[in-house]
Design a protein around this motif. Structure first.
Motif, PDB file in Angstrom:
ATOM      1  N   LYS B  45       0.826  -1.214   0.000  1.00 15.71           N
ATOM      2  CA  LYS B  45       0.000   0.000   0.000  1.00 15.71           C
ATOM      3  C   LYS B  45       0.855   1.256   0.000  1.00 15.71           C
ATOM      4  CE  LYS B  45      -3.799  -2.413   0.402  1.00 15.71           C
ATOM      5  NZ  LYS B  45      -4.782  -2.495  -0.716  1.00 15.71           N
ATOM      6  N   GLY B  46       0.186   2.381   0.129  1.00 17.13           N
ATOM      7  CA  GLY B  46       0.862   3.667   0.106  1.00 17.13           C
ATOM      8  C   GLY B  46       1.438   4.066   1.460  1.00 17.13           C
ATOM      9  N   LEU B  47       1.994   5.269   1.484  1.00 18.49           N
ATOM     10  CA  LEU B  47       2.649   5.797   2.674  1.00 18.49           C
ATOM     11  C   LEU B  47       1.643   6.500   3.575  1.00 18.49           C
ATOM     12  CD1 LEU B  47       5.675   7.323   0.760  1.00 18.49           C
ATOM     13  CD2 LEU B  47       5.747   5.285   2.204  1.00 18.49           C
ATOM     14  N   GLU B  48       1.853   6.368   4.864  1.00 19.49           N
ATOM     15  CA  GLU B  48       0.997   7.036   5.848  1.00 19.49           C
ATOM     16  C   GLU B  48       1.881   7.748   6.862  1.00 19.49           C
ATOM     17  OE1 GLU B  48      -2.807   6.088   8.754  1.00 19.49           O
ATOM     18  OE2 GLU B  48      -1.327   4.512   8.440  1.00 19.49           O
ATOM     19  N   TRP B  49       1.702   9.058   6.963  1.00 24.36           N
ATOM     20  CA  TRP B  49       2.484   9.843   7.906  1.00 24.36           C
ATOM     21  C   TRP B  49       1.940   9.627   9.317  1.00 24.36           C
ATOM     22  CZ3 TRP B  49       0.883  14.154  10.827  1.00 24.36           C
ATOM     23  CH2 TRP B  49       1.926  14.863  11.453  1.00 24.36           C
ATOM     24  N   ILE B  50       2.832   9.352  10.276  1.00 25.45           N
ATOM     25  CA  ILE B  50       2.422   9.096  11.654  1.00 25.45           C
ATOM     26  C   ILE B  50       2.570  10.342  12.509  1.00 25.45           C
ATOM     27  CG2 ILE B  50       2.896   7.750  13.737  1.00 25.45           C
ATOM     28  CD1 ILE B  50       3.948   5.513  11.876  1.00 25.45           C
ATOM     29  N   GLY B  51       3.703  11.015  12.390  1.00 19.37           N
ATOM     30  CA  GLY B  51       3.914  12.227  13.177  1.00 19.37           C
ATOM     31  C   GLY B  51       5.366  12.638  13.163  1.00 19.37           C
ATOM     32  N   TYR B  52       5.655  13.802  13.795  1.00 18.36           N
ATOM     33  CA  TYR B  52       7.046  14.231  13.881  1.00 18.36           C
ATOM     34  C   TYR B  52       7.291  14.995  15.172  1.00 18.36           C
ATOM     35  CZ  TYR B  52       5.286  18.631  11.707  1.00 18.36           C
ATOM     36  OH  TYR B  52       4.589  19.775  11.399  1.00 18.36           O
ATOM     37  N   ILE B  53       8.588  15.128  15.512  1.00 19.29           N
ATOM     38  CA  ILE B  53       8.988  15.750  16.763  1.00 19.29           C
ATOM     39  C   ILE B  53      10.169  16.670  16.514  1.00 19.29           C
ATOM     40  CG2 ILE B  53      10.567  13.854  17.388  1.00 19.29           C
ATOM     41  CD1 ILE B  53       9.601  14.279  20.338  1.00 19.29           C
ATOM     42  N   TYR B  54      10.240  17.746  17.268  1.00 22.86           N
ATOM     43  CA  TYR B  54      11.395  18.637  17.256  1.00 22.86           C
ATOM     44  C   TYR B  54      12.265  18.282  18.445  1.00 22.86           C
ATOM     45  CZ  TYR B  54      13.880  23.040  16.317  1.00 22.86           C
ATOM     46  OH  TYR B  54      14.808  23.994  15.991  1.00 22.86           O
ATOM     47  N   TYR B  55      13.533  18.678  18.431  1.00 24.77           N
ATOM     48  CA  TYR B  55      14.436  18.288  19.508  1.00 24.77           C
ATOM     49  C   TYR B  55      13.969  18.800  20.864  1.00 24.77           C
ATOM     50  CZ  TYR B  55      16.566  22.906  20.154  1.00 24.77           C
ATOM     51  OH  TYR B  55      16.792  24.221  20.459  1.00 24.77           O
ATOM     52  N   SER B  56      13.194  19.873  20.832  1.00 24.83           N
ATOM     53  CA  SER B  56      12.680  20.446  22.081  1.00 24.83           C
ATOM     54  C   SER B  56      11.555  19.609  22.687  1.00 24.83           C
ATOM     55  CB  SER B  56      12.152  21.859  21.813  1.00 24.83           C
ATOM     56  OG  SER B  56      11.069  21.802  20.886  1.00 24.83           O
ATOM     57  N   GLY B  57      11.020  18.688  21.881  1.00 28.69           N
ATOM     58  CA  GLY B  57       9.932  17.850  22.362  1.00 28.69           C
ATOM     59  C   GLY B  57       8.577  18.171  21.773  1.00 28.69           C
ATOM     60  N   SER B  58       8.474  19.239  21.013  1.00 27.17           N
ATOM     61  CA  SER B  58       7.201  19.581  20.367  1.00 27.17           C
ATOM     62  C   SER B  58       6.832  18.498  19.356  1.00 27.17           C
ATOM     63  CB  SER B  58       7.320  20.920  19.644  1.00 27.17           C
ATOM     64  OG  SER B  58       7.625  21.949  20.540  1.00 27.17           O
ATOM     65  N   THR B  59       5.568  18.101  19.370  1.00 29.99           N
ATOM     66  CA  THR B  59       5.134  17.009  18.495  1.00 29.99           C
ATOM     67  C   THR B  59       3.905  17.375  17.674  1.00 29.99           C
ATOM     68  OG1 THR B  59       3.857  16.106  20.343  1.00 29.99           O
ATOM     69  CG2 THR B  59       6.041  15.155  19.940  1.00 29.99           C
ATOM     70  N   TYR B  60       3.778  16.731  16.528  1.00 29.92           N
ATOM     71  CA  TYR B  60       2.607  16.843  15.666  1.00 29.92           C
ATOM     72  C   TYR B  60       2.255  15.435  15.216  1.00 29.92           C
ATOM     73  CZ  TYR B  60       3.811  21.789  15.454  1.00 29.92           C
ATOM     74  OH  TYR B  60       4.110  23.087  15.778  1.00 29.92           O
ATOM     75  N   TYR B  61       0.989  15.040  15.387  1.00 29.78           N
ATOM     76  CA  TYR B  61       0.576  13.684  15.074  1.00 29.78           C
ATOM     77  C   TYR B  61      -0.530  13.655  14.024  1.00 29.78           C
ATOM     78  CZ  TYR B  61       2.948  12.460  19.482  1.00 29.78           C
ATOM     79  OH  TYR B  61       3.872  12.293  20.496  1.00 29.78           O
ATOM     80  N   ASN B  62      -0.569  12.555  13.257  1.00 30.53           N
ATOM     81  CA  ASN B  62      -1.677  12.291  12.351  1.00 30.53           C
ATOM     82  C   ASN B  62      -2.952  12.186  13.201  1.00 30.53           C
ATOM     83  OD1 ASN B  62      -3.642  11.015  10.719  1.00 30.53           O
ATOM     84  ND2 ASN B  62      -2.062  10.013   9.505  1.00 30.53           N
TER      85      ASN B  62
END
Lengths: 110, 120
Positions: B45-62
């Motif tokens: 199947k295709g790609l699915e973005w899960i999330g990302y983090i900055y070194y400071s700990g800030s996160t963004y999630y699907n």
């Protein structure tokens, strides 16, 4: 968030040009010039081919080009070569500060 | 040149927590300048973005995974990690870690990926 829409497959003969479309919404593709394209060969990790709609990373042949009109981005490969046969995925930044990918397009070089 | 390598169990039982680590070499997470991301690909199947983090700990999630996902960073080890709770067979996938250019949120360098199978 819904996946961006790509054709399932495209094909072309060596030397020809093909174009793969990637359709989103005004909240992703249409709202930002942050569209990327990836090439993925079987069993391998995706490789970045185009970023910011039309920019090529170092080492990517200039046969690969990108463009965007409204909510649809496009990847064009000119002078098709056998090694271009792969899956291609688009991605876009979204208004939710997230990333959304397209469903992928299988390119067959005839 | 930056390199990323995923590691972790290849088999996880249903209802348990999937845990993966990405080790970064050729660059320092704590130097800032990039986000660090997890992306998965279901078999065939295709790609699915899960999330990302900055070194400071800030996160963004699907949003579709947000209730089950935790991404964390350990700058002392130059690693970042993924935890996905309450897994089912639908979570069987190849999991990739990737470096993300922050202005455009473009994953530019990827690990080779690791297959995680959810099965009893």
């Amino acid at each position: 968030q819904s996946a961006l829409t790509q054709p399932a497959s495209v094909s072309g003969s060596p030397g020809q040009s093909i174009t793969i479309s990637c359709t989103g919404t005004s909240s992703d593709v249409g709202g930002y010039n942050y569209v990327s394209w990836y090439q993925q060969h079987p069993g391998k990790a995706p490789k970045l081919m185009i970023y910011e709609v039309s920019n090529r990373p170092s080492g990517v042949p200039d046969r690969f080009s990108g463009s965007k009109s409204g909510n649809t981005a496009s990847l064009t490969i000119s002078g098709l070569q056998a090694e271009d046969e792969a899956d291609y995925y688009c991605s876009s930044y979204t208004s939710s500060s997230t990333v959304v990918f397209g469903g992928g397009t299988k390119l067959t070089v005839l | 040149q930056v390199q990323l390598q995923e590691s972790g169990p290849g088999l996880v039982k249903p209802s348990q927590t999937l845990s993966l680590t990405c080790t970064v070499s050729g660059g320092s997470i704590s130097s800032g300048g990039y986000y660090w991301s997890w992306i998965r690909q279901h078999p065939g199947k295709g790609l699915e973005w899960i999330g990302y983090i900055y070194y400071s700990g800030s996160t963004y999630y699907n949003p579709s995974l947000k209730s089950r996902v935790t991404i964390s960073v350990d700058t002392s080890k130059n690693q970042f990690s993924l935890k996905l709770s309450s897994v089912t067979a639908a979570d069987t996938a190849v999991y990739y870690c990737a470096r993300v250019e922050p202005t455009t949120v473009t994953p530019d360098y990827w690990g080779q990926g690791t297959l995680v199978t959810v099965s009893s």
